[in-house]
Write a protein that holds these residues in place. Structure first.
Motif, PDB file in Angstrom:
ATOM      1  N   ARG A  93      42.361 -41.166 -15.804  1.00 40.78           N
ATOM      2  CA  ARG A  93      41.002 -41.143 -15.282  1.00 40.78           C
ATOM      3  C   ARG A  93      40.491 -42.577 -15.189  1.00 40.78           C
ATOM      4  O   ARG A  93      40.693 -43.379 -16.092  1.00 40.78           O
ATOM      5  CB  ARG A  93      40.072 -40.320 -16.177  1.00 40.78           C
ATOM      6  N   ARG A  95      37.013 -45.044 -13.964  1.00 36.55           N
ATOM      7  CA  ARG A  95      35.594 -45.098 -13.614  1.00 36.55           C
ATOM      8  C   ARG A  95      35.371 -46.345 -12.768  1.00 36.55           C
ATOM      9  O   ARG A  95      35.625 -47.459 -13.226  1.00 36.55           O
ATOM     10  CB  ARG A  95      34.735 -45.138 -14.878  1.00 36.55           C
ATOM     11  N   THR A 124      36.240 -41.433 -10.829  1.00 37.90           N
ATOM     12  CA  THR A 124      34.808 -41.150 -10.786  1.00 37.90           C
ATOM     13  C   THR A 124      34.092 -42.407 -10.307  1.00 37.90           C
ATOM     14  O   THR A 124      34.253 -43.474 -10.886  1.00 37.90           O
ATOM     15  CB  THR A 124      34.285 -40.762 -12.176  1.00 37.90           C
ATOM     16  N   THR A 125      33.317 -42.269  -9.232  1.00 34.08           N
ATOM     17  CA  THR A 125      32.705 -43.434  -8.590  1.00 34.08           C
ATOM     18  C   THR A 125      31.191 -43.344  -8.630  1.00 34.08           C
ATOM     19  O   THR A 125      30.614 -42.287  -8.367  1.00 34.08           O
ATOM     20  CB  THR A 125      33.168 -43.549  -7.129  1.00 34.08           C
ATOM     21  N   THR A 126      30.535 -44.454  -8.962  1.00 36.86           N
ATOM     22  CA  THR A 126      29.078 -44.552  -8.917  1.00 36.86           C
ATOM     23  C   THR A 126      28.703 -45.802  -8.130  1.00 36.86           C
ATOM     24  O   THR A 126      29.474 -46.760  -8.049  1.00 36.86           O
ATOM     25  CB  THR A 126      28.464 -44.649 -10.321  1.00 36.86           C
ATOM     26  N   GLN A 136      27.835 -53.136 -16.694  1.00 37.68           N
ATOM     27  CA  GLN A 136      28.618 -51.963 -17.077  1.00 37.68           C
ATOM     28  C   GLN A 136      30.048 -52.351 -17.452  1.00 37.68           C
ATOM     29  O   GLN A 136      30.634 -51.779 -18.380  1.00 37.68           O
ATOM     30  CB  GLN A 136      28.639 -50.956 -15.931  1.00 37.68           C
ATOM     31  N   GLU A 141      31.495 -49.479 -19.772  1.00 33.01           N
ATOM     32  CA  GLU A 141      31.026 -48.193 -19.270  1.00 33.01           C
ATOM     33  C   GLU A 141      31.779 -47.786 -18.012  1.00 33.01           C
ATOM     34  O   GLU A 141      31.784 -46.607 -17.640  1.00 33.01           O
ATOM     35  CB  GLU A 141      29.525 -48.257 -18.979  1.00 33.01           C
ATOM     36  N   ILE A 142      32.375 -48.746 -17.313  1.00 31.05           N
ATOM     37  CA  ILE A 142      33.247 -48.473 -16.174  1.00 31.05           C
ATOM     38  C   ILE A 142      34.514 -49.302 -16.353  1.00 31.05           C
ATOM     39  O   ILE A 142      34.559 -50.249 -17.147  1.00 31.05           O
ATOM     40  CB  ILE A 142      32.581 -48.801 -14.821  1.00 31.05           C
ATOM     41  N   ASP A 143      35.560 -48.943 -15.603  1.00 34.29           N
ATOM     42  CA  ASP A 143      36.844 -49.633 -15.719  1.00 34.29           C
ATOM     43  C   ASP A 143      37.021 -50.726 -14.666  1.00 34.29           C
ATOM     44  O   ASP A 143      37.583 -51.788 -14.937  1.00 34.29           O
ATOM     45  CB  ASP A 143      37.991 -48.624 -15.597  1.00 34.29           C
TER      46      ASP A 143
END
Length: 293
Positions: A93, A95, A124-126, A136, A141-143
């Motif tokens: 997974r 991010r 998972t994309t934001t 982040q 919080e994200i990769d």
């Protein structure tokens, strides 16, 4: 006609993507003479010039532009074949954070391609503003983040996708009134363009007043075109009905669009996603004609 050599096509695309033979050589870890030799070999085999080497003209000839388009397609399918035939299953997974501009500039298509290559990797994309994405990443919080930063602030570990000149702009009929605060249009309260503008942006005694904040580059361009105020936008956002301001404003730094990873993102899946973005990303739009005010 000679066969098209993959290495020569890589050199051709690197020249286009990185702005010249010198930077292409650095990107491919080759000498400038090696890059020049690859281009010369293409030209000799095809029987026409690819690069227009006269001063003050476009980098590529008309035939060179045509070959560049074919070269990108050939390299893309070549890379896809290598990845597919390697049969290295990846799972996990990831991010990903990206800016609104990237969301509208081909990155979703690249993610779709990545999903076909690695169906067992969930991404998972934001979307967020650049400073938030950078924060982040620091907080894990994200990769992976794809965002903008002033070019002189890039890190050696960043992968630069493009460099973009930044411009002060206004509507052609917008008159600057130096007796009042200059209305400024910002992308967000945390927009690093705004922070730089407030600290450095004027070679004049007037101040700025932020009258609009909006995360959408299209909305900022529309607001500028409507005569609401001035803004800082990248080369790729220019439109024919916007004027570049050349006087009384400090010259903005160039902006780089980068891929950056957090400290824990060292998996094969993360490396594969970075490579997919890096290799497939190309600017989809050409800068509009620039009008100097």
């Amino acid at each position: 006609m000679t066969r098209l050599d993959i290495g020569s096509l890589e050199a051709l695309c690197a020249i286009a993507d990185h702005g010249g033979i010198t930077r292409a050589a650095d990107h491919l870890a080759l000498s400038q003479s090696a890059i020049s030799h690859k281009i010369k070999r293409l030209e000799d085999g095809l029987g026409y010039a690819i690069l227009d080497r006269r001063a003050g003209v476009s980098k590529f000839t008309r035939e060179g532009q045509q070959l560049l388009a074919y070269g990108r397609r050939i390299l893309a399918i070549h890379e896809e074949a290598l990845i597919s035939l390697a049969r290295k299953p990846l799972k996990g997974r990831l991010r990903l954070g990206m800016t609104e501009d990237m969301a509208n500039n081909g990155l979703p298509k690249i993610l779709g391609h990545f999903k076909k290559l690695y169906p067992d990797v969930a991404v998972t994309t934001t979307t967020a503003q650049s400073l938030h994405i950078a924060s982040q990443l620091e907080d894990r919080e994200i990769d992976i983040g794809v965002f903008d930063i002033f070019e002189h602030l890039t890190r050696p570990t960043d992968t630069t996708l493009r460099q973009t000149p930044l411009h002060w702009v206004k509507a052609p009929d917008f008159e600057l009134d130096w007796s009042k605060p200059i209305p400024f249009l910002a992308f967000d309260p945390d927009c690093f363009y705004q922070k730089w503008a407030m600290e450095t942006g004027l070679n004049h005694d007037a101040d700025f007043e932020t009258i609009l904040t909006c995360a959408s580059s299209n909305a900022i361009v529309a607001a500028v075109s409507s005569g609401l105020g001035v803004a800082l936008i990248g080369d790729h956002c220019l439109t024919p009905d916007i004027d570049i301001i050349s006087d009384n404003f400090a010259r903005p730094p160039s902006v780089a669009t980068v891929i950056r990873t957090s400290r824990q993102a060292h998996s094969d899946a993360a490396s594969a996603l970075q490579a997919c973005i890096r290799d497939a990303f190309t600017a989809a739009t050409r800068p509009a004609e620039k009008r100097i005010a």
